[in-house]
Write an enzyme that holds these catalytic residues in place. Structure first.
Site, PDB file in Angstrom:
ATOM      1  N   ASP A 276      61.318  26.913  24.781  1.00  0.00           N
ATOM      2  CA  ASP A 276      61.203  26.083  25.816  1.00  0.00           C
ATOM      3  C   ASP A 276      61.479  26.853  27.017  1.00  0.00           C
ATOM      4  O   ASP A 276      62.723  27.612  27.112  1.00  0.00           O
ATOM      5  CB  ASP A 276      62.415  24.877  25.667  1.00  0.00           C
ATOM      6  CG  ASP A 276      62.161  23.987  26.786  1.00  0.00           C
ATOM      7  OD1 ASP A 276      62.685  24.236  27.822  1.00  0.00           O
ATOM      8  OD2 ASP A 276      61.354  23.026  26.653  1.00  0.00           O
ATOM      9  N   ASN A 284      57.356  24.792  39.208  1.00  0.00           N
ATOM     10  CA  ASN A 284      56.554  23.786  39.835  1.00  0.00           C
ATOM     11  C   ASN A 284      57.085  23.395  41.222  1.00  0.00           C
ATOM     12  O   ASN A 284      55.979  23.314  42.138  1.00  0.00           O
ATOM     13  CB  ASN A 284      56.202  22.390  38.852  1.00  0.00           C
ATOM     14  CG  ASN A 284      55.460  22.665  37.492  1.00  0.00           C
ATOM     15  OD1 ASN A 284      54.659  23.490  37.621  1.00  0.00           O
ATOM     16  ND2 ASN A 284      55.781  21.833  36.595  1.00  0.00           N
ATOM     17  N   ASP A 293      50.998  26.098  35.799  1.00  0.00           N
ATOM     18  CA  ASP A 293      49.860  26.146  34.802  1.00  0.00           C
ATOM     19  C   ASP A 293      49.646  27.531  34.456  1.00  0.00           C
ATOM     20  O   ASP A 293      49.505  28.057  33.360  1.00  0.00           O
ATOM     21  CB  ASP A 293      48.596  25.516  35.210  1.00  0.00           C
ATOM     22  CG  ASP A 293      48.620  23.957  35.030  1.00  0.00           C
ATOM     23  OD1 ASP A 293      49.565  23.476  34.502  1.00  0.00           O
ATOM     24  OD2 ASP A 293      47.507  23.135  35.800  1.00  0.00           O
ATOM     25  N   GLU A 319      56.033  22.446  28.505  1.00  0.00           N
ATOM     26  CA  GLU A 319      56.691  23.765  28.583  1.00  0.00           C
ATOM     27  C   GLU A 319      57.152  24.274  27.339  1.00  0.00           C
ATOM     28  O   GLU A 319      57.981  25.185  27.347  1.00  0.00           O
ATOM     29  CB  GLU A 319      57.411  24.136  29.927  1.00  0.00           C
ATOM     30  CG  GLU A 319      58.826  23.439  29.649  1.00  0.00           C
ATOM     31  CD  GLU A 319      59.038  21.978  30.412  1.00  0.00           C
ATOM     32  OE1 GLU A 319      60.062  21.770  30.803  1.00  0.00           O
ATOM     33  OE2 GLU A 319      58.047  21.415  30.432  1.00  0.00           O
TER      34      GLU A 319
END
Length: 537
Positions: A276, A284, A293, A319
């Site tokens: 993770d 973000n 992305d 993610e």
């Protein structure tokens, strides 16, 4: 507890309120409004729809904010009407139903529709139309919230209005279409201007469809079912996550099944690692979702380049990634992941011509043992422990040390004790594989705000009543959103008011969803299961 028991409790509480009014001689008008608001929601929730409708009709006669004193004698007829409803219920021979949670488990692939539209009344109408048909809807009133919900919830379809207060609907649809291409995501642009130029532009930006407002619901419902069914069929034939190049979730499920069957036949071990990315939401927030992305693509290529040919690598969700390592013991897997940690620490990622991003990840490792069907949950528990320990590290599941799941706190904030009791009872029946569930109840908003309720490493679903004494639900919502992080707290407003201004206030203040009273408690549980599964996966 059967419905009759809840009706008796509600009748007793009503009589206590009436006795208090009589002893006082006068009562503020806003207290009568609050009484009606509470009764409307609770009566409908326990099946007394006639009483709920009566309360709704009476609400218009009283002001929510007026402190004018009313003579209790003037409310005699009002109180008699309430008593008559309960008397009628006593005589009615209705079949009583236990309010139990349905045994059927929600599918992780259940459709979810995201509506991005500043017209809250229109969006609410879509929500009210689709949800009784088993299609959950989430609403965003602007482009920023719509983008956030798109990346967080991974909806199966997106409806975008052409005109948004903070974005051009066509441009937003184009960005979503690009990001959703790997999922073959259906996207419809909606507009009151049905000129051919707008229809052509919708196709040019990558939308699947153009829908003219007002929608023809007789057409819209089969259209929506068609698009969702088509997407499901296409996805069944794909195995690669096009954004990252890793295997997708379906490919992971199939590979894991094959590995477990092989292990049970041959006795050869294999290990699962869940990886993770640390603090991905901050990437973000700081650099934008397109940068996020790019980070996902870069990390995936990084692992694909370093893994063994025999290892399989998948995007598990968001993610989070998964590695299946055949004929590998846990400590061997840890040694390999440590090499990934070291190599990544020496790698700088540059996206959108910004400053280099230093990326780290946490990992949880679990070994498959014969007949053990919980390898994923064990790896997830180890991952959770790695994150609790400070992130950027690897933990191996050990049964003596790691009987520890992620914690999900269901926080019910409602001044109506019957609603709290009903909802809490339903959640007590929820046995989640991925979470330890804890239920907390607060009698009003001030009780929550004054308590030491928040723990940073845990997840929260707050079910927040909109109208309460001492502190209004919107005040509590504003407090939560201003004082605590957003990424581990989901807020769903419970309200008997469903006009446009209430919806706008709740969603603009940071609510992730809203549920209109009256509701069935089972439906609340189902909705929470959907949202938490998507937001805290």
């Amino acid at each position: 507890m059967a419905q009759t028991d809840y009706k008796a409790l509600l009748a007793n509480r009503m009589e206590r309120d009436f006795s208090k009014w009589a002893a006082q001689g006068t009562i503020q008008e806003r207290e009568v409004y609050r009484f009606l608001h509470t009764m409307k929601g609770t009566a409908g929730t326990i099946g007394m729809m006639g009483l709920s409708e009566f309360c709704a009709s009476e609400l218009d006669a009283f002001s929510e904010h007026s402190t004018e004193l009313l003579d209790v004698d003037s409310l005699t007829g009002f109180m008699s009407s309430f008593r008559n409803y309960f008397a009628t219920e006593e005589l009615a021979s209705q079949k009583e139903i236990e309010l139990e949670t349905p045994e059927s488990k929600l599918s992780s692939d259940e459709a979810l529709v995201l509506v991005i539209d500043s017209d809250a009344e229109f969006a609410a109408k879509l929500k009210e139309t689709l949800e009784p048909k088993g299609i959950p809807v989430v609403i965003a009133l602007d482009g920023q919230k719509g983008t956030e919900l798109f990346y967080t919830l991974h909806p199966q379809m997106v409806l975008v209005d052409e005109k948004l207060p903070d974005a051009d609907g066509f441009s937003l649809a184009e960005r979503i279409a690009e990001a959703g291409r790997s999922r073959h995501l259906p996207i419809a642009i909606m507009s009151e201007d049905g000129r051919i130029d707008n229809q052509i532009r919708a196709m040019e930006v990558g939308a699947t469809d153009f829908l003219a407002k007002p929608l023809n619901m007789a057409y819209f419902l089969p259209y929506l079912a068609n698009r969702l069914r088509g997407q499901e069929i296409v996805l069944q034939g794909t195995r690669i996550d096009e954004l990252t190049g890793a295997g997708n979730r379906q490919a992971f499920d199939e590979a894991l099944l094959q590995m477990t069957n092989l292990a049970e036949r041959t006795g050869k071990p294999f290990t699962l690692a869940l990886l993770d990315l640390d603090h991905f939401k901050k990437i973000n927030d700081d650099y934008g979702h397109s940068a996020g992305d790019e980070v996902l693509r870069s990390f995936s290529q990084f692992v694909l380049n370093l893994k063994r040919d025999s290892d399989s690598f998948f995007r598990y969700g968001g993610e989070e990634f998964a590695l299946i390592l055949p004929e590998t013991k846990p400590q061997e897997a840890v040694a390999f992941i440590d090499r990934l940690h070291k190599a990544l620490s020496e790698t700088e990622l540059t996206v959108n011509a910004t400053a280099p991003i230093r990326l780290t990840f946490s990992a949880g490792v679990s070994e498959y043992r014969l007949k053990q069907e919980t390898i994923v949950s064990k790896a997830d528990q180890a991952l959770y422990q790695a994150k609790r320990n400070g992130r950027n590290q690897t933990m191996v599941y050990e049964s003596e040390e790691h009987d520890l799941k992620r914690k999900l706190n269901i926080v019910i904030v409602d001044d109506d004790s019957l609603v709290r009791k009903l909802v809490a009872k339903q959640f007590s029946n929820w046995k989640a594989e991925d979470f330890d569930i804890q239920i907390e109840e607060y009698a009003d908003g001030l009780a929550l705000v004054d308590s030491d309720w928040y723990r940073p490493d845990e997840n929260y679903m707050i079910l927040l009543d909109g109208v309460m004494p001492k502190m209004d639900g919107l005040e509590v919502l504003n407090h939560v959103r201003s004082q605590y992080p957003h990424d581990n707290i989901v807020v769903s407003m419970l309200t008997s008011r469903n006009n446009e201004s209430d919806i706008v206030l709740a969603l603009k203040s940071g609510a992730d969803d809203y549920i209109v009273k009256p509701f069935y408690a089972q439906e609340v549980v189902a909705r929470v299961q959907r949202l938490t599964k998507r937001m805290f996966q």
